[in-house]
Write an enzyme that holds these catalytic residues in place. Sequence first.
Site: not given
Lengths: 229, 229
Positions: A72, A105
């Site tokens: 979670p 990038e």
Amino acid sequence: MSVDVAILSLRENDLQVLLVRRGAAPFKGKWAIPGGFVKPDETLQAAAVRELEEETGVRDVYVEQLYTFGDPGRDPRGRVITVAYFALVPAHAAREPRGGDDAAEARWWSMYQLPDLAFDHAEILEYALQRLRNKLEYTAVGFQLLPAEFTLSELQTAYEIVLGEQLDKRNFRRRILEAKVIRETRKYREGVGGRPAKLYRYREERRGGCFRKRAVWQAEVNAIEYRQR
Amino acid sequence: MSVDVAILSLRENDLQVLLVRRGAAPFKGKWAIPGGFVKPDETLQAAAVRELEEETGVRDVYVEQLYTFGDPGRDPRGRVITVAYFALVPAHAAREPRGGDDAAEARWWSMYQLPDLAFDHAEILEYALQRLRNKLEYTAVGFQLLPAEFTLSELQTAYEIVLGEQLDKRNFRRRILEAKVIRETRKYREGVGGRPAKLYRYREERRGGCFRKRAVWQAEVNAIEYRQR
DNA sequence: TAAATAGTGTCTCTTAGACAATATTAT
DNA sequence: ATAATATTGTCTAAGAGACACTATTTA
């Protein structure tokens, strides 16, 4: 529901992985393995293959499901479960990395000198390396990292880079040849400065062949991946 | 996002799996492995453990992630991705099956004589059996199917049932004892009609031990499961 | 001819597998 | 005594690992 793909390749005498720099929160500026959401009508494997092609331009390479991560807390934005895959891209097959749609990038990193990674991606890569090392010994997956034709020395170097240890030349050749997973061509790699080396090819039809003889793993390990190729 | 759990146990000298009969469409009336949706704040493993406990009443048993199935067509209601787990329940540890919240029917089936299964659950069980057989040889997982104390004959029988083949008694004992993954107790199993057999226990602290000596698999194979236990 | 790379064989140790007789208990 | 189960050792074959020299090419 997302997939993340650890894209591995041999580059610069090194095992490298393609990472993208995150342009947005969370983990903005950190490096991550490429991933994205699964489209409604594609299989998980297809989503992984799509991500792979977006990043590298290559298709028809080895892709295998690794593990599913769904703690979670792994994504601060909320519950995101991701199925991790790993892909093996032959040396020099990938085009120069460019960012995805968001112009982020992208570059190759050594698997042995990774930057700080976003999410639980360090864990994913650690697991990918373990899996690859194991499969290298127990299946004929090593050829997926090399071009179609290769010398035995190149193959041995590939094994050494991935396994992170030196191998004995004679033992290596014996084992590879006895496994009958490669065949000679009539060509030679010349002009390297030294005796020319015979070029070999992987024998696709003997895919089940196995580097270690006392292995019982092909059955399971290849079962599902190949079914989904 | 759901988890499905293949709950395996040795019962009636057989490898059996707990299945529930579906009370609602799709596949109404067909048998399926227990599963359910993942709650917002639980890990995938926790969801699998919860399902397991709901069905069998047992906790703290071996649970391992198997594979994630997500083909678009696998559930007629729409896109449902499921993470399949398998669990090993020691003989006689599970209570008699009762239905889950929806009062559905539940019972044990032989892994070797399965009914028609809902969804892609036949594929999941086929894969679970392969994985279990492989791990039996390469890790010390077999003990998870037996009570805490067992005789060598009982252990061998367990292996034979799972592997589906007869094993040589002397070779089996040699390998198990050389692996040093079990230890003697001072107790004996008596009153079975024959020479009483020594009772052994699994040595938790030697978890890495391995039935086949030439195995390199423990590292990966146990890495993630144990981390999440 | 020197430097670089390719190619080749043997020995030993460990493991896996085949194989049968004796020991202990209950009936 | 007989039936049932437990326990024990040796031989052989195959694989894995250690180990060093010769062959072919280019500069």
